[in-house]
Design a protein around this motif. Sequence first.
Motif, PDB file in Angstrom:
ATOM      1  N   HIS A 235       0.844  -1.197   0.000  1.00 41.22           N
ATOM      2  CA  HIS A 235       0.000   0.000   0.000  1.00 41.22           C
ATOM      3  C   HIS A 235       0.880   1.247   0.000  1.00 41.22           C
ATOM      4  O   HIS A 235       0.663   2.194  -0.767  1.00 41.22           O
ATOM      5  N   ASP A 236       1.908   1.271   0.862  1.00 45.04           N
ATOM      6  CA  ASP A 236       2.815   2.415   0.923  1.00 45.04           C
ATOM      7  C   ASP A 236       3.598   2.567  -0.382  1.00 45.04           C
ATOM      8  O   ASP A 236       3.817   3.688  -0.865  1.00 45.04           O
ATOM      9  N   ALA A 237       4.023   1.442  -0.960  1.00 42.97           N
ATOM     10  CA  ALA A 237       4.796   1.494  -2.203  1.00 42.97           C
ATOM     11  C   ALA A 237       3.968   2.096  -3.334  1.00 42.97           C
ATOM     12  O   ALA A 237       4.479   2.888  -4.141  1.00 42.97           O
ATOM     13  N   ARG A 238       2.697   1.740  -3.414  1.00 40.96           N
ATOM     14  CA  ARG A 238       1.834   2.311  -4.452  1.00 40.96           C
ATOM     15  C   ARG A 238       1.693   3.821  -4.265  1.00 40.96           C
ATOM     16  O   ARG A 238       1.677   4.585  -5.226  1.00 40.96           O
ATOM     17  N   HIS A 239       1.575   4.225  -2.997  1.00 40.45           N
ATOM     18  CA  HIS A 239       1.488   5.658  -2.702  1.00 40.45           C
ATOM     19  C   HIS A 239       2.739   6.381  -3.203  1.00 40.45           C
ATOM     20  O   HIS A 239       2.650   7.410  -3.884  1.00 40.45           O
ATOM     21  N   TRP A 240       3.933   5.852  -2.870  1.00 46.08           N
ATOM     22  CA  TRP A 240       5.181   6.477  -3.288  1.00 46.08           C
ATOM     23  C   TRP A 240       5.317   6.476  -4.812  1.00 46.08           C
ATOM     24  O   TRP A 240       5.813   7.441  -5.410  1.00 46.08           O
ATOM     25  N   PHE A 241       4.892   5.399  -5.432  1.00 47.77           N
ATOM     26  CA  PHE A 241       5.037   5.280  -6.885  1.00 47.77           C
ATOM     27  C   PHE A 241       4.293   6.398  -7.597  1.00 47.77           C
ATOM     28  O   PHE A 241       4.837   7.069  -8.484  1.00 47.77           O
ATOM     29  N   VAL A 242       3.034   6.612  -7.207  1.00 44.71           N
ATOM     30  CA  VAL A 242       2.228   7.654  -7.853  1.00 44.71           C
ATOM     31  C   VAL A 242       2.763   9.038  -7.496  1.00 44.71           C
ATOM     32  O   VAL A 242       2.862   9.928  -8.355  1.00 44.71           O
TER      33      VAL A 242
ATOM     34  N   ALA B 199       6.284  16.526  -7.219  1.00 45.13           N
ATOM     35  CA  ALA B 199       7.065  15.860  -6.168  1.00 45.13           C
ATOM     36  C   ALA B 199       8.312  16.696  -5.859  1.00 45.13           C
ATOM     37  O   ALA B 199       9.036  17.109  -6.760  1.00 45.13           O
ATOM     38  N   SER B 200       8.557  16.924  -4.560  1.00 41.94           N
ATOM     39  CA  SER B 200       9.648  17.788  -4.133  1.00 41.94           C
ATOM     40  C   SER B 200      10.869  16.976  -3.715  1.00 41.94           C
ATOM     41  O   SER B 200      10.813  15.744  -3.587  1.00 41.94           O
ATOM     42  N   ALA B 201      11.977  17.691  -3.461  1.00 40.77           N
ATOM     43  CA  ALA B 201      13.180  17.037  -2.955  1.00 40.77           C
ATOM     44  C   ALA B 201      12.909  16.401  -1.601  1.00 40.77           C
ATOM     45  O   ALA B 201      13.433  15.323  -1.290  1.00 40.77           O
ATOM     46  N   ALA B 202      12.071  17.049  -0.795  1.00 41.35           N
ATOM     47  CA  ALA B 202      11.712  16.494   0.515  1.00 41.35           C
ATOM     48  C   ALA B 202      10.935  15.188   0.348  1.00 41.35           C
ATOM     49  O   ALA B 202      11.122  14.235   1.118  1.00 41.35           O
ATOM     50  N   ASP B 203      10.066  15.142  -0.660  1.00 44.72           N
ATOM     51  CA  ASP B 203       9.330  13.904  -0.933  1.00 44.72           C
ATOM     52  C   ASP B 203      10.301  12.781  -1.280  1.00 44.72           C
ATOM     53  O   ASP B 203      10.170  11.645  -0.801  1.00 44.72           O
ATOM     54  N   ARG B 204      11.277  13.082  -2.117  1.00 47.92           N
ATOM     55  CA  ARG B 204      12.216  12.047  -2.543  1.00 47.92           C
ATOM     56  C   ARG B 204      13.110  11.595  -1.390  1.00 47.92           C
ATOM     57  O   ARG B 204      13.452  10.412  -1.289  1.00 47.92           O
ATOM     58  N   ALA B 205      13.448  12.518  -0.512  1.00 50.28           N
ATOM     59  CA  ALA B 205      14.253  12.148   0.660  1.00 50.28           C
ATOM     60  C   ALA B 205      13.437  11.261   1.599  1.00 50.28           C
ATOM     61  O   ALA B 205      13.954  10.279   2.158  1.00 50.28           O
ATOM     62  N   ALA B 206      12.171  11.598   1.765  1.00 52.05           N
ATOM     63  CA  ALA B 206      11.306  10.788   2.624  1.00 52.05           C
ATOM     64  C   ALA B 206      11.124   9.390   2.043  1.00 52.05           C
ATOM     65  O   ALA B 206      11.099   8.391   2.773  1.00 52.05           O
ATOM     66  N   PHE B 207      11.012   9.327   0.718  1.00 50.33           N
ATOM     67  CA  PHE B 207      10.898   8.015   0.071  1.00 50.33           C
ATOM     68  C   PHE B 207      12.156   7.184   0.296  1.00 50.33           C
ATOM     69  O   PHE B 207      12.087   5.993   0.602  1.00 50.33           O
ATOM     70  N   ALA B 208      13.323   7.806   0.142  1.00 49.76           N
ATOM     71  CA  ALA B 208      14.583   7.083   0.340  1.00 49.76           C
ATOM     72  C   ALA B 208      14.681   6.535   1.760  1.00 49.76           C
ATOM     73  O   ALA B 208      15.142   5.404   1.974  1.00 49.76           O
ATOM     74  N   ALA B 209      14.225   7.335   2.733  1.00 44.73           N
ATOM     75  CA  ALA B 209      14.245   6.878   4.122  1.00 44.73           C
ATOM     76  C   ALA B 209      13.290   5.712   4.325  1.00 44.73           C
ATOM     77  O   ALA B 209      13.615   4.733   5.018  1.00 44.73           O
ATOM     78  N   TRP B 210      12.122   5.798   3.707  1.00 43.11           N
ATOM     79  CA  TRP B 210      11.149   4.693   3.812  1.00 43.11           C
ATOM     80  C   TRP B 210      11.708   3.426   3.187  1.00 43.11           C
ATOM     81  O   TRP B 210      11.600   2.340   3.749  1.00 43.11           O
ATOM     82  N   LEU B 211      12.328   3.564   2.023  1.00 46.95           N
ATOM     83  CA  LEU B 211      12.850   2.403   1.309  1.00 46.95           C
ATOM     84  C   LEU B 211      13.930   1.694   2.116  1.00 46.95           C
ATOM     85  O   LEU B 211      14.012   0.459   2.125  1.00 46.95           O
TER      86      LEU B 211
END
Length: 324
Positions: free
Chosen positions: A17-24, A31-43
């Motif tokens: 569910h979280d992965a689908r959210h990040w994918f879209v 999508a901001s740099a903060a979004d991408r940093a948050a994704f990297a931390a989640w991954l």
Amino acid sequence: MMARGMMELKDHTSALHDARHWFVLLRDDAASAADRAAFAAWLAADPLHRQAWTETEQLWRRMDAVVPVLRAREPLRDAVSAPLVSRRGWLKQAAAAALVLGGGTYLATAPAFMADHRTAVGERRVIALSDGSVVDLAGDSAVSVAMESGLRRVTLHHGQAYFQVAPDAARPFVVAAGNGEIRALGTAFDVRRGQDSVRVAVSEHAVAVTLDGRRLEAVRLDEGRALQYGADGIGPTTAADIAALLSWRQDRLFFQEAPLGEVVADLDRYRPGRIVIADAAVAALPVTGFFHTAQAEAALQTIAATLPVRLTRLTDRLVIIRAR
């Protein structure tokens, strides 16, 4: 072993569910740099996250092969106006749809493949239990039943059901739905399990609602009242129009200032295919209306005509709702 397996399935489902959210999100130009940093931390936080991300990317690659075919067979046009949407917008919508259809359908029904009773889209079924209780099951719903010497337990895997409980002081009647339980106190009540919350409405006597088995924190819900519960806890009890909430038992759906997301979830149980809402703001739009369950497609057209939204059809069964 069974409990451990179910827990692993739940964790995997949550990660997907979280992965689908990040994918879209990450495929949106906003999508901001903060979004991408948050994704990297989640991954990096859990191996399950990386596995879920890999599965999501694989699903999208499979969709790449389907997209040209869909475009060739059915040019993507707005259901209300005529112009073609842009390639970028179409791909974003296809991504969301693919992730919902490719992953969400399985995830929503995964626990239900072992259900004792289920209904198809548009079907209603009345189930007589061995103790004399009766369950009225709405379309696209599933329940499991366990009748034991000291407890009667029904699990609502997904969908909606109305329970008329036969009295038996020696064996409490409990309905499990989501992260909570509803214990009958000599009663009739309706339970609707949505994606993020469960709604309980009582038509006769009362029930006790608890979360995660914490019975000392039970909330009593009396006749003519309703509440919702979910990950954030149990909401307040409110006066409810029980006849309207139970209108689905007469093949009607009545909504009073209901969020569009909730309305769409109900329509999906009576319409072949899938309706996908593009963003949270659209899902929150209030809807008031009275629809026949056999005319879910007409209800969808009425929504498009009365709300600031438009419909985009990827196929004859897949519809995207987005802001106008």
